[in-house]
Design a protein around this motif. Structure first.
Motif, PDB file in Angstrom:
ATOM      1  N   ILE A  54       0.862  -1.187   0.000  1.00 51.28           N
ATOM      2  CA  ILE A  54       0.000   0.000   0.000  1.00 51.28           C
ATOM      3  C   ILE A  54       0.896   1.235   0.000  1.00 51.28           C
ATOM      4  CG2 ILE A  54      -1.848   1.217   1.198  1.00 51.28           C
ATOM      5  CD1 ILE A  54      -2.452  -1.482   2.633  1.00 51.28           C
ATOM      6  N   PRO A  55       1.073   1.896  -1.149  1.00 48.76           N
ATOM      7  CA  PRO A  55       1.966   3.064  -1.206  1.00 48.76           C
ATOM      8  C   PRO A  55       1.382   4.248  -0.459  1.00 48.76           C
ATOM      9  CG  PRO A  55       0.775   2.836  -3.265  1.00 48.76           C
ATOM     10  CD  PRO A  55       0.429   1.629  -2.440  1.00 48.76           C
ATOM     11  N   MET A  56       2.246   5.038   0.127  1.00 54.83           N
ATOM     12  CA  MET A  56       1.824   6.218   0.866  1.00 54.83           C
ATOM     13  C   MET A  56       2.188   7.468   0.081  1.00 54.83           C
ATOM     14  SD  MET A  56       0.467   4.579   3.257  1.00 54.83           S
ATOM     15  CE  MET A  56      -0.053   5.915   4.331  1.00 54.83           C
ATOM     16  N   SER A  57       1.478   8.537   0.309  1.00 55.41           N
ATOM     17  CA  SER A  57       1.754   9.799  -0.365  1.00 55.41           C
ATOM     18  C   SER A  57       3.099  10.347   0.117  1.00 55.41           C
ATOM     19  CB  SER A  57       0.653  10.817  -0.068  1.00 55.41           C
ATOM     20  OG  SER A  57      -0.602  10.331  -0.510  1.00 55.41           O
ATOM     21  N   GLY A  58       3.854  10.954  -0.808  1.00 58.53           N
ATOM     22  CA  GLY A  58       5.152  11.512  -0.443  1.00 58.53           C
ATOM     23  C   GLY A  58       6.283  10.653  -0.956  1.00 58.53           C
ATOM     24  N   ASP A  59       7.328  11.285  -1.449  1.00 54.51           N
ATOM     25  CA  ASP A  59       8.432  10.555  -2.070  1.00 54.51           C
ATOM     26  C   ASP A  59       9.192   9.686  -1.081  1.00 54.51           C
ATOM     27  OD1 ASP A  59       7.784  11.760  -4.442  1.00 54.51           O
ATOM     28  OD2 ASP A  59       9.225  13.408  -4.207  1.00 54.51           O
ATOM     29  N   PRO A  63       6.008   2.172   1.880  1.00 56.13           N
ATOM     30  CA  PRO A  63       4.696   1.533   1.713  1.00 56.13           C
ATOM     31  C   PRO A  63       4.358   0.645   2.905  1.00 56.13           C
ATOM     32  CG  PRO A  63       6.335   0.444   0.341  1.00 56.13           C
ATOM     33  CD  PRO A  63       7.002   1.658   0.917  1.00 56.13           C
ATOM     34  N   HIS A  64       3.072   0.547   3.180  1.00 57.94           N
ATOM     35  CA  HIS A  64       2.598  -0.418   4.173  1.00 57.94           C
ATOM     36  C   HIS A  64       2.412  -1.766   3.481  1.00 57.94           C
ATOM     37  CE1 HIS A  64       1.873   2.404   7.435  1.00 57.94           C
ATOM     38  NE2 HIS A  64       1.337   3.244   6.556  1.00 57.94           N
ATOM     39  N   VAL A  65       2.460  -2.822   4.274  1.00 58.86           N
ATOM     40  CA  VAL A  65       2.220  -4.173   3.767  1.00 58.86           C
ATOM     41  C   VAL A  65       1.137  -4.816   4.621  1.00 58.86           C
ATOM     42  CG1 VAL A  65       3.214  -6.468   3.356  1.00 58.86           C
ATOM     43  CG2 VAL A  65       4.571  -4.421   2.887  1.00 58.86           C
ATOM     44  N   ALA A  66       0.235  -5.538   3.982  1.00 57.45           N
ATOM     45  CA  ALA A  66      -0.851  -6.203   4.701  1.00 57.45           C
ATOM     46  C   ALA A  66      -1.172  -7.526   4.024  1.00 57.45           C
ATOM     47  CB  ALA A  66      -2.089  -5.307   4.740  1.00 57.45           C
ATOM     48  N   TYR A 275      -8.822   2.684   6.332  1.00 56.42           N
ATOM     49  CA  TYR A 275      -7.833   2.507   7.387  1.00 56.42           C
ATOM     50  C   TYR A 275      -6.510   3.229   7.097  1.00 56.42           C
ATOM     51  CZ  TYR A 275      -5.021   0.209  10.951  1.00 56.42           C
ATOM     52  OH  TYR A 275      -4.208  -0.032  12.030  1.00 56.42           O
ATOM     53  N   TYR A 276      -6.205   3.438   5.813  1.00 56.70           N
ATOM     54  CA  TYR A 276      -4.961   4.110   5.432  1.00 56.70           C
ATOM     55  C   TYR A 276      -5.307   5.428   4.717  1.00 56.70           C
ATOM     56  CZ  TYR A 276      -2.948  -0.528   6.276  1.00 56.70           C
ATOM     57  OH  TYR A 276      -2.578  -1.730   6.844  1.00 56.70           O
ATOM     58  N   PRO A 277      -5.717   6.447   5.446  1.00 55.94           N
ATOM     59  CA  PRO A 277      -6.184   7.697   4.816  1.00 55.94           C
ATOM     60  C   PRO A 277      -5.113   8.435   4.035  1.00 55.94           C
ATOM     61  CG  PRO A 277      -5.952   7.966   7.193  1.00 55.94           C
ATOM     62  CD  PRO A 277      -5.798   6.503   6.920  1.00 55.94           C
ATOM     63  N   ASP A 278      -3.823   8.169   4.310  1.00 53.33           N
ATOM     64  CA  ASP A 278      -2.746   8.850   3.594  1.00 53.33           C
ATOM     65  C   ASP A 278      -2.167   8.014   2.456  1.00 53.33           C
ATOM     66  OD1 ASP A 278      -2.931  11.078   5.267  1.00 53.33           O
ATOM     67  OD2 ASP A 278      -1.605  10.154   6.760  1.00 53.33           O
ATOM     68  N   ALA A 279      -2.851   6.922   2.106  1.00 55.46           N
ATOM     69  CA  ALA A 279      -2.352   6.054   1.042  1.00 55.46           C
ATOM     70  C   ALA A 279      -2.538   6.700  -0.322  1.00 55.46           C
ATOM     71  CB  ALA A 279      -3.070   4.712   1.081  1.00 55.46           C
ATOM     72  N   ASP A 280      -1.613   6.418  -1.225  1.00 54.74           N
ATOM     73  CA  ASP A 280      -1.732   6.844  -2.620  1.00 54.74           C
ATOM     74  C   ASP A 280      -2.412   5.708  -3.376  1.00 54.74           C
ATOM     75  OD1 ASP A 280      -1.519   7.625  -5.221  1.00 54.74           O
ATOM     76  OD2 ASP A 280       0.664   7.801  -5.258  1.00 54.74           O
ATOM     77  N   LEU A 281      -3.702   5.844  -3.608  1.00 54.95           N
ATOM     78  CA  LEU A 281      -4.490   4.753  -4.178  1.00 54.95           C
ATOM     79  C   LEU A 281      -4.793   4.964  -5.657  1.00 54.95           C
ATOM     80  CD1 LEU A 281      -6.914   4.084  -1.189  1.00 54.95           C
ATOM     81  CD2 LEU A 281      -4.772   2.945  -1.770  1.00 54.95           C
ATOM     82  N   SER A 282      -3.869   5.560  -6.373  1.00 54.33           N
ATOM     83  CA  SER A 282      -4.052   5.750  -7.816  1.00 54.33           C
ATOM     84  C   SER A 282      -4.052   4.402  -8.524  1.00 54.33           C
ATOM     85  CB  SER A 282      -2.916   6.607  -8.383  1.00 54.33           C
ATOM     86  OG  SER A 282      -2.835   7.844  -7.735  1.00 54.33           O
ATOM     87  N   ARG A 283      -4.961   4.253  -9.460  1.00 51.77           N
ATOM     88  CA  ARG A 283      -5.011   3.055 -10.299  1.00 51.77           C
ATOM     89  C   ARG A 283      -5.246   3.505 -11.733  1.00 51.77           C
ATOM     90  NH1 ARG A 283      -9.660  -0.308  -7.480  1.00 51.77           N
ATOM     91  NH2 ARG A 283     -10.523   1.778  -7.404  1.00 51.77           N
ATOM     92  N   GLU A 284      -4.295   3.207 -12.581  1.00 49.63           N
ATOM     93  CA  GLU A 284      -4.403   3.607 -13.985  1.00 49.63           C
ATOM     94  C   GLU A 284      -4.655   5.096 -14.126  1.00 49.63           C
ATOM     95  OE1 GLU A 284      -4.335   1.778 -17.487  1.00 49.63           O
ATOM     96  OE2 GLU A 284      -2.813   1.524 -15.941  1.00 49.63           O
ATOM     97  N   GLY A 285      -3.964   5.882 -13.307  1.00 50.70           N
ATOM     98  CA  GLY A 285      -4.106   7.330 -13.395  1.00 50.70           C
ATOM     99  C   GLY A 285      -5.367   7.869 -12.744  1.00 50.70           C
TER     100      GLY A 285
END
Length: 304
Positions: A54-59, A63-66, A275-285
């Motif tokens: 689960i990637p997080m926002s910010g360079d 990432p989190h793993v679950a 649960y991960y409000p700061d996650a970068d959840l982009s999919r196909e742009g």
């Protein structure tokens, strides 16, 4: 003319689907699947799960793993089973295994959807990664989750070819139990609920699609991928289908028939977004992060 065409068709050797021609990275998938077990009285309960990144926002954000699996496996009381919920779980990946608690200070350490009919559980793995460093373990990216727009655009539904990576419980004692791949089709798509029971327990409503394929007890929690027609027919055809994508996870097999339930991956996505409000959840742009209403966060899990 028909006879000539048939003769030509049957004279062409059948194409074989090889790992290099699959629409998924077979090596990554194999190393992302986990065997899940716990003891109950005189027998062992077996399930499957898969690791996600689960990637997080910010360079600089790590990432989190679950682990994604079926809720009925970690919460048999929810499913109406006769035995109590496990307090600990053994996780096996390839040749490595360890045990983790499913409770902390009286609170569960896994996540569920707010809709009681969704058979999905997410077990945060953060804080436990130190145990599997250099274990040759992989995680599937959230960006591989299919979107509602893609399902509609490519008319994915009844008749769609699928491929799932499953673990074989009878081979659990092997030194390295990597999964096999099984193939099938989507058989039924509905927003209505199906009813299944655990043993002689009460019927439980579940939101799911029905898929046709060879599945056995213990396969619940296995990821289900799109298998485009081009790959099913052979590598000679040019690939013009959607990208590599996860459609859902197996949530139970139908006894006495080659059918199983599949929970659409959108429900997993909703719990992650909650649960991960700061996650970068982009999919196909697509920045299609849903409103925070899909999951019930548990207490922050800690490593033990």
């Amino acid at each position: 003319m028909l006879a000539i065409l048939l003769a030509v068709a049957f004279s062409v050797p059948p194409q074989q689907t090889t790992p290099s021609s699959l629409p998924v990275d077979a090596e990554v998938v194999k190393k992302s699947l986990v065997f899940l077990t716990y003891e109950h009285d005189d027998f062992e309960v077996v399930g499957t799960g898969f690791l996600i990144s689960i990637p997080m926002s910010g360079d600089l954000a790590h990432p989190h793993v679950a682990i994604v699996t079926s809720r009925h496996f970690v919460d048999p009381q929810w499913a109406g089973c006769s035995w109590s919920n496990p307090s600990a779980l053994t996780v096996r990946i390839g040749i490595w295994q360890d045990s983790f608690t499913l409770e902390w200070n009286g609170q569960r350490t896994w996540l569920a959807h707010t809709d009681d009919k969704v058979d999905v559980a997410i077990i945060p793995f953060d804080g436990r990664l130190g145990r599997i460093i250099n274990r040759d373990v992989k995680a599937l990216p959230v960006s591989d989750f299919s979107t509602k727009q893609e399902i509609e655009r490519f008319h994915l539904g009844i008749g769609t070819n699928i491929i799932s990576a499953i673990l074989i419980p009878d081979l659990f004692d092997m030194n390295r139990n990597y999964p096999a791949f099984t193939f099938g089709k989507v058989s039924s798509v509905s927003d209505d609920t199906g009813k299944l029971r655990c043993g002689t327990g009460p019927l439980k409503d579940r939101l799911s699609w029905i898929i046709a394929g060879k599945f056995v007890p213990g396969n619940s929690g296995s990821p289900v991928f799109l298998m485009p027609l081009e790959f099913a027919l052979g590598p000679a055809l040019q690939f013009n289908s959607p990208r590599n994508m996860i459609l859902g996870l197996v949530s139970g097999n139908v006894e006495g028939a080659d059918f199983a339930e599949m929970v659409p991956i959108k429900y997993v996505f909703q719990v992650i977004a909650k649960y991960y409000p700061d996650a970068d959840l982009s999919r196909e742009g697509n920045k299609d992060k849903p409103p925070s209403k899909g999951g019930v966060p548990a207490q922050e899990p800690k490593a033990h």
